[in-house]
Design an enzyme around this catalytic site. Structure first.
Site, PDB file in Angstrom:
ATOM      1  N   GLU A 206       0.819  -1.210   0.000  1.00 28.18           N
ATOM      2  CA  GLU A 206       0.000   0.000   0.000  1.00 28.18           C
ATOM      3  C   GLU A 206       0.855   1.262   0.000  1.00 28.18           C
ATOM      4  O   GLU A 206       0.361   2.348   0.294  1.00 28.18           O
ATOM      5  CB  GLU A 206      -0.970  -0.005   1.182  1.00 28.18           C
ATOM      6  CG  GLU A 206      -1.963  -1.155   1.096  1.00 28.18           C
ATOM      7  CD  GLU A 206      -3.082  -1.068   2.110  1.00 28.18           C
ATOM      8  OE1 GLU A 206      -3.167  -0.075   2.856  1.00 28.18           O
ATOM      9  OE2 GLU A 206      -3.892  -2.012   2.154  1.00 28.18           O
ATOM     10  N   GLU A 286      -7.416  -1.142  14.732  1.00 34.81           N
ATOM     11  CA  GLU A 286      -8.300  -1.973  13.911  1.00 34.81           C
ATOM     12  C   GLU A 286      -7.963  -3.443  14.117  1.00 34.81           C
ATOM     13  O   GLU A 286      -6.779  -3.792  14.228  1.00 34.81           O
ATOM     14  CB  GLU A 286      -8.103  -1.559  12.438  1.00 34.81           C
ATOM     15  CG  GLU A 286      -8.905  -2.342  11.419  1.00 34.81           C
ATOM     16  CD  GLU A 286      -8.668  -1.763  10.008  1.00 34.81           C
ATOM     17  OE1 GLU A 286      -8.404  -0.546   9.874  1.00 34.81           O
ATOM     18  OE2 GLU A 286      -8.732  -2.538   9.039  1.00 34.81           O
ATOM     19  N   LYS A 338     -15.735  -1.698   3.437  1.00 31.71           N
ATOM     20  CA  LYS A 338     -15.062  -1.983   2.166  1.00 31.71           C
ATOM     21  C   LYS A 338     -16.124  -2.532   1.209  1.00 31.71           C
ATOM     22  O   LYS A 338     -16.654  -3.627   1.447  1.00 31.71           O
ATOM     23  CB  LYS A 338     -13.983  -3.046   2.368  1.00 31.71           C
ATOM     24  CG  LYS A 338     -12.779  -2.599   3.210  1.00 31.71           C
ATOM     25  CD  LYS A 338     -11.948  -3.820   3.591  1.00 31.71           C
ATOM     26  CE  LYS A 338     -10.550  -3.458   4.061  1.00 31.71           C
ATOM     27  NZ  LYS A 338      -9.862  -4.640   4.640  1.00 31.71           N
ATOM     28  N   SER A 368      -5.807  -3.592  -0.305  1.00 29.22           N
ATOM     29  CA  SER A 368      -4.374  -3.553  -0.619  1.00 29.22           C
ATOM     30  C   SER A 368      -4.139  -3.670  -2.131  1.00 29.22           C
ATOM     31  O   SER A 368      -3.144  -3.169  -2.644  1.00 29.22           O
ATOM     32  CB  SER A 368      -3.628  -4.643   0.141  1.00 29.22           C
ATOM     33  OG  SER A 368      -4.262  -5.888  -0.022  1.00 29.22           O
TER      34      SER A 368
HETATM   35  P1  PGA Z   1      -6.516  -5.951   2.629  1.00 29.71           P
HETATM   36  O1  PGA Z   1      -5.918  -5.006   3.739  1.00 29.71           O
HETATM   37  O2  PGA Z   1      -7.115  -5.115   1.574  1.00 29.71           O
HETATM   38  O3  PGA Z   1      -5.332  -6.746   2.186  1.00 29.71           O
HETATM   39  O4  PGA Z   1      -7.561  -6.808   3.318  1.00 29.71           O
HETATM   40  C1  PGA Z   1      -6.575  -3.856   4.172  1.00 29.71           C
HETATM   41  C2  PGA Z   1      -7.008  -3.951   5.620  1.00 29.71           C
HETATM   42  O5  PGA Z   1      -6.833  -4.985   6.286  1.00 29.71           O
HETATM   43  O6  PGA Z   1      -7.576  -2.993   6.134  1.00 29.71           O
HETATM   44 ZN    ZN Z   2      -7.836  -4.197   8.201  1.00 34.00          ZN
END
Ligand code: PGA
Ligand code: ZN
Length: 429
Positions: A206, A286, A338, A368
């Protein structure tokens, strides 16, 4: 045929920030208005997420997605043709029914979220409004507080450190633009410190610096030092936000920390984080425990939820029913949202609304694996999320989001209100 009805739906394979295939959906209306969106992809995924449908096999390491693309061009296109693009809820419900599985495994959550987001873009284009304005429905317009990664670890950096995201939050800034300015200085300072120490090894998935540190605490120490080097006082105005992403190293009440070479039980994990909370200016945490550790979440929130935001990501997977349960059990104080965890915009909004109804903080988040798609900026503003998490301050799939938010803030002029400290969810008693 009305001029605004859906005329064509196209699915195509495009590529994400990890060089893996992903799905783009493009919806064209009879009027000529177009909406387009690309599905993101996670690496540290919650087990309760909508299925990111991949072909398996050998092509592109099994990540190819001809089936998901075919879903869009075939069944989904047939379903949507002739429908009113403003009927987001009706069309999302029809997509869910067409898929027919509890986790979007047949059509693919990736095919469905790309379609669902493209639909919103098409409807906003038809209305002649920016998407954020179209989604706001005349409600309050606020610009969210960004959470910006400085060091990337966990699944995004070959588990170089156990903790996934070491981030900075600047709720004390007076605008989104100022929060970015401050964080840009911190990011720069952190890079200079690593260079000086001979530890600069590039960036993680990221865009945060690859953390060549000897311990998780060293990353925290470096983060505090970088904030100070940048000329700020680490604390409530500009402090630390962590994504522990504990499901990646914890299960059945056991937490295996590679870097510290230790195995902790739930109580030990909570105590460790408690020591960090007592030592460092941490404003938000988180997934402090694994997704299967509800009792741990409840205990962590009871002990620290009044002073620190407790976010559920893998734990709540953008699911309204799970958010309602978390509110009732007091197992978190905020929900990460998300869109591709849910698989449609309607379900994503329902999870966010459930969070708001519970007095939770709400954070719209990237994955990510990302692209130039900036839909989430518009969701964060249009839905008044209060907080916004996109990754770090490098790599254009990240910068595209920060830059789009700057444009939105600028376009609002005097109407722009920065969410600030009130956006963080903390226990009220
Ligand atoms: P991921 O990570 O998109 O790989 O799940 C982002 C997060 O855990 O917030
Ligand atoms: Zn997360």
């Amino acid at each position: 045929m009305t001029t605004s009805e859906i005329a064509t739906v196209i699915g195509r394979r495009v590529w994400d920030s990890r060089g893996r295939p992903t799905v783009e959906a493009e919806i064209r209306l009879a009027s000529g208005a177009i909406g387009r969106a690309i599905a993101p992809a996670g690496a540290s995924m919650g087990s309760g997420e909508a299925v990111d449908l991949r072909d398996g096999g050998t092509a592109f390491g099994g990540y190819d997605l001809t089936r998901a693309v075919r879903s869009v061009n075939g069944e989904i296109a047939a379903l949507l043709k002739g429908r009113d693009p403003r009927d987001q809820a009706g069309i999302d419900a029809a997509l869910i029914a067409l898929d027919g599985t509890p986790n979007k495994a047949r059509l693919g959550g990736n095919a469905m979220i790309a379609t669902s987001m493209a639909l919103a873009h098409a409807a906003a284009a038809e209305a002649g409004e920016p998407l954020w304005r179209y989604l706001s429905g005349g409600g309050a317009i606020r610009i969210p507080v960004p959470e910006i990664q400085i060091f990337g670890g966990g699944a995004h950096a070959a588990r170089r450190v156990d903790i996934q995201d070491f981030m900075v939050m600047a709720p004390g800034a007076s605008s989104f633009a100022q929060a970015l300015d401050w964080t840009a200085e911190v990011y720069r300072a952190a890079g200079l410190r690593m260079k000086k120490a001979g530890k600069l090894q590039g960036v993680a998935d990221e865009g945060g610096y690859w953390p060549a540190f000897g311990s998780n605490e060293e990353a925290l120490d470096e983060l505090v030092a970088a904030i100070a080097d940048a000329g700020f006082t680490p604390g409530p105005d500009i402090g630390i936000s962590l994504d522990v992403a504990a499901s990646e190293f914890g299960r059945n009440g056991r937490y295996r920390l590679t870097l510290d070479d230790s195995e902790l039980d739930t109580e030990g994990m909570i105590d460790l984080l408690g020591r960090w909370l007592a030592t460092y200016p941490i404003l938000s945490v988180e997934d402090p425990l694994a997704e299967d550790d509800e009792a741990g979440f409840i205990e962590f929130t009871r002990r620290f939820g009044a002073s620190c935001q407790v976010i559920g990501d893998d734990f709540l997977v953008t699911n309204a029913a799970r958010v309602e349960k978390a509110a009732q059990k007091r197992s978190a104080t905020a929900v990460l949202v998300k869109p591709n965890q849910a698989g449609t915009l309607t379900e994503t909004k329902a999870a966010l609304d459930a969070g708001k109804a519970a007095g939770f903080g709400t954070i719209v988040s990237a994955r990510s694996g990302e692209t130039e798609d900036v839909t989430i900026c518009h969701l964060a503003v249009g839905w008044d999320a209060g907080q916004f998490k996109v990754g770090s301050f490098s790599r254009s799939e990240r910068m595209a989001k920060w830059n789009e938010m700057l444009r939105i803030e600028e376009s609002l002029g005097a109407e722009a209100v920065f969410s600030g400290k009130k956006a963080l969810g903390v226990s009220k008693e």
